[in-house]
Design an enzyme around this catalytic site. Structure first.
Site, PDB file in Angstrom:
ATOM      1  CD  GLU A  94      -2.889   0.853   2.423  1.00 12.73           C
ATOM      2  OE1 GLU A  94      -3.508  -0.229   2.437  1.00 12.73           O
ATOM      3  OE2 GLU A  94      -3.066   1.750   3.254  1.00 12.73           O
TER       4      GLU A  94
ATOM      5  N   GLY B 125     -13.638   6.712   6.226  1.00 18.24           N
ATOM      6  CA  GLY B 125     -12.722   7.826   6.485  1.00 18.24           C
ATOM      7  C   GLY B 125     -12.896   8.294   7.917  1.00 18.24           C
TER       8      GLY B 125
ATOM      9  CG  HIS C 149     -13.672   1.769  14.049  1.00 17.75           C
ATOM     10  ND1 HIS C 149     -14.486   2.765  14.504  1.00 17.75           N
ATOM     11  CD2 HIS C 149     -12.833   2.342  13.146  1.00 17.75           C
ATOM     12  CE1 HIS C 149     -14.166   3.905  13.882  1.00 17.75           C
ATOM     13  NE2 HIS C 149     -13.165   3.667  13.055  1.00 17.75           N
TER      14      HIS C 149
ATOM     15  CD  GLN D  58       7.377   3.621  13.932  1.00 19.64           C
ATOM     16  OE1 GLN D  58       7.889   2.498  14.051  1.00 19.64           O
ATOM     17  NE2 GLN D  58       7.236   4.213  12.757  1.00 19.64           N
TER      18      GLN D  58
HETATM   19  P1  FAD Z   1     -17.293   1.909   8.920  1.00 19.20           P
HETATM   20  O1  FAD Z   1     -17.308   0.509   8.480  1.00 19.20           O
HETATM   21  O2  FAD Z   1     -18.362   2.823   8.425  1.00 19.20           O
HETATM   22  O3  FAD Z   1     -17.309   1.897  10.526  1.00 19.20           O
HETATM   23  C1  FAD Z   1     -17.053   3.083  11.269  1.00 19.20           C
HETATM   24  C2  FAD Z   1     -17.589   2.920  12.693  1.00 19.20           C
HETATM   25  O4  FAD Z   1     -19.014   2.945  12.657  1.00 19.20           O
HETATM   26  C3  FAD Z   1     -17.217   1.598  13.356  1.00 19.20           C
HETATM   27  O5  FAD Z   1     -17.057   1.842  14.726  1.00 19.20           O
HETATM   28  C4  FAD Z   1     -18.431   0.713  13.114  1.00 19.20           C
HETATM   29  O6  FAD Z   1     -18.559  -0.291  14.094  1.00 19.20           O
HETATM   30  C5  FAD Z   1     -19.556   1.733  13.180  1.00 19.20           C
HETATM   31  N1  FAD Z   1     -20.706   1.435  12.333  1.00 19.20           N
HETATM   32  C6  FAD Z   1     -20.709   0.933  11.087  1.00 19.20           C
HETATM   33  N2  FAD Z   1     -21.962   0.858  10.596  1.00 19.20           N
HETATM   34  C7  FAD Z   1     -22.771   1.360  11.559  1.00 19.20           C
HETATM   35  C8  FAD Z   1     -24.175   1.586  11.666  1.00 19.20           C
HETATM   36  N3  FAD Z   1     -25.008   1.233  10.683  1.00 19.20           N
HETATM   37  N4  FAD Z   1     -24.653   2.137  12.817  1.00 19.20           N
HETATM   38  C9  FAD Z   1     -23.824   2.480  13.831  1.00 19.20           C
HETATM   39  N5  FAD Z   1     -22.486   2.281  13.790  1.00 19.20           N
HETATM   40  C10 FAD Z   1     -21.981   1.737  12.678  1.00 19.20           C
HETATM   41  N6  FAD Z   1      -8.810   6.294   5.916  1.00 19.20           N
HETATM   42  C11 FAD Z   1      -8.665   7.224   4.935  1.00 19.20           C
HETATM   43  O7  FAD Z   1      -9.051   8.381   5.128  1.00 19.20           O
HETATM   44  N7  FAD Z   1      -8.068   6.900   3.725  1.00 19.20           N
HETATM   45  C12 FAD Z   1      -7.626   5.647   3.455  1.00 19.20           C
HETATM   46  O8  FAD Z   1      -7.109   5.401   2.361  1.00 19.20           O
HETATM   47  C13 FAD Z   1      -7.777   4.645   4.456  1.00 19.20           C
HETATM   48  N8  FAD Z   1      -7.374   3.375   4.233  1.00 19.20           N
HETATM   49  C14 FAD Z   1      -7.600   2.409   5.194  1.00 19.20           C
HETATM   50  C15 FAD Z   1      -7.255   1.066   4.915  1.00 19.20           C
HETATM   51  C16 FAD Z   1      -7.469   0.073   5.870  1.00 19.20           C
HETATM   52  C17 FAD Z   1      -7.119  -1.353   5.538  1.00 19.20           C
HETATM   53  C18 FAD Z   1      -8.020   0.406   7.141  1.00 19.20           C
HETATM   54  C19 FAD Z   1      -8.220  -0.650   8.180  1.00 19.20           C
HETATM   55  C20 FAD Z   1      -8.374   1.731   7.411  1.00 19.20           C
HETATM   56  C21 FAD Z   1      -8.176   2.738   6.447  1.00 19.20           C
HETATM   57  N9  FAD Z   1      -8.547   4.062   6.682  1.00 19.20           N
HETATM   58  C22 FAD Z   1      -8.386   5.024   5.702  1.00 19.20           C
HETATM   59  C23 FAD Z   1      -9.082   4.481   7.997  1.00 19.20           C
HETATM   60  C24 FAD Z   1     -10.626   4.378   8.060  1.00 19.20           C
HETATM   61  O9  FAD Z   1     -11.213   5.297   7.185  1.00 19.20           O
HETATM   62  C25 FAD Z   1     -11.020   4.687   9.505  1.00 19.20           C
HETATM   63  O10 FAD Z   1     -10.599   3.641  10.356  1.00 19.20           O
HETATM   64  C26 FAD Z   1     -12.468   5.036   9.758  1.00 19.20           C
HETATM   65  O11 FAD Z   1     -12.574   5.574  11.075  1.00 19.20           O
HETATM   66  C27 FAD Z   1     -13.456   3.879   9.667  1.00 19.20           C
HETATM   67  O12 FAD Z   1     -13.618   3.457   8.383  1.00 19.20           O
HETATM   68  P2  FAD Z   1     -14.494   2.144   8.046  1.00 19.20           P
HETATM   69  O13 FAD Z   1     -14.550   2.049   6.596  1.00 19.20           O
HETATM   70  O14 FAD Z   1     -14.002   0.996   8.830  1.00 19.20           O
HETATM   71  O15 FAD Z   1     -15.922   2.642   8.626  1.00 19.20           O
END
Ligand code: FAD
Length: 318
Positions: free
Chosen positions: A19, A126, A184, A247
């Protein structure tokens, strides 16, 4: 080719993927090539490119007053993906985020990706912007990653936002989503987080990539818990070696993960930065070997511009 097709083609063999981050605005592609050139000998079938939303800065005008301006410090994800596909013949996986986008803008971005023959995306929510306490969705944008997955999967059925479009061309996106072996940070517990992870898979996510972790037992427990609740898609561990003493504090703070006691005490005993780097590389190598032995579909490395450490790890593992 889709990421999941690479897994199927590998037929049980563990793949490797990397990545990269787009350079800061004003920078060139040379840093990314410098990171990836030496890693191409390990034949990654795909490379991920992160996406970074805009940040607000205060710019001072000649009159002395400050203006709040949104700037994107690391633009270029889509262009970088196209460049990597062209230069290395790999598949590229752009990360797409909900924050900062209206759904119509997301649709246009997906149309661009489709026309560029980029048919893999990692769908993410995000994080909150620096000044925000919690993530708040952009007006007209998605609240959770699951909504983004749903939008992409609808396009795969030829369903666009404009309901007047009949027989819309069907995209073929393979969609990855994020998973968190140590949960998370916003989730009250792992069980709740896994329920929402399952929602993403039920909405059509094809595979999961995890947040980094330093204790493989956390990953194994996470996979077991996923399988128990019917999450059956491939789960790819995300890894990064610890390379600097500070770190020990910054990684847990930024990524909400724990450092295993043995790693902490080894690093604390180390007398100089070189020793710390060695410990970190050896730790990540041992983690990688164990995960490969366990049969993960792919080892996904967060390079952060550090080609040399990953070259050593990959040489020892593959
Ligand atoms: P979601 O899956 O939407 O979850 C977010 C939170 O909401 C979680 O606590 C979940 O339990 C909760 N949740 C989900 N659905 C619901 C619902 N229906 N009701 C209530 N709660 C709910 N960030 C960037 O900005 N750019 C990147 O390129 C990037 N790459 C990443 C790559 C990887 C492999 C990982 C693990 C993370 C990356 N991130 C990146 C960080 C990520 O955007 C953050 O961790 C963000 O806070 C959560 O994203 P998610 O897609 O997991 O969110």
């Amino acid at each position: 080719m889709k990421v999941t097709e690479h897994f199927e083609k590998a037929d049980g063999k563990t793949l490797i993927s990397f990545e990269v981050l787009p350079p800061l605005k004003g920078g060139s592609m040379s840093g990314i090539f410098k990171t990836l050139d030496p890693l191409m000998e390990f034949k990654p079938p795909f490379v991920d490119v992160t996406y970074h939303r805009e940040e607000y800065i205060y710019q001072q005008h000649a009159s002395g007053y400050y203006e709040k301006t949104a700037i994107r410090k690391r633009p270029g994800t889509v262009g970088i993906c196209a460049a990597l596909m062209h230069k290395y013949g790999v598949d590229a996986v752009p990360h797409l985020i909900c924050g900062g986008f209206k759904v119509a803008e997301t649709e246009n971005a997906l149309i661009d990706l489709n026309f560029l023959n980029i048919n893999n995306v990692l769908a993410l929510r995000g994080d909150a912007m620096e000044f925000e306490k919690h993530f708040s969705p952009t007006e007209g944008g998605h609240k959770y990653a699951v909504d983004l997955v749903t939008q992409i999967k609808k396009m795969n059925e030829g369903i666009y936002l404009d309901t007047n479009i009949e027989n819309g061309s069907k995209t073929e996106f393979c969609v990855g989503v994020a998973g968190y072996p140590e949960k998370h940070f916003e989730s009250p517990n792992l069980e709740t987080d896994l329920k929402y992870l399952k929602d993403k898979v039920d909405a059509g996510a094809d595979y999961i990539v995890t947040q980094m972790f330093f204790d493989n037992s956390k990953f194994f427990a996470f996979v077991d818990a996923c399988r128990k609740i019917g999450i059956n898609v491939p789960i790819v561990p995300g890894l990064k070696p610890l390379t600097k003493g500070y770190q020990l504090k910054s990684i847990p703070r930024m990524f909400y993960i724990n450092m295993p006691d043995d790693l902490v005490s080894e690093v604390q005993k180390a007398s100089d930065p070189k020793m710390i780097k060695e410990i970190g590389i050896e730790w990540c190598t041992a983690q990688s070997k164990e995960l490969k032995e366990y049969g993960v579909p792919c080892l996904h490395y967060y390079t952060m511009g550090d080609a040399k450490s990953f070259q050593r790890i990959a040489k020892a593992v593959f």
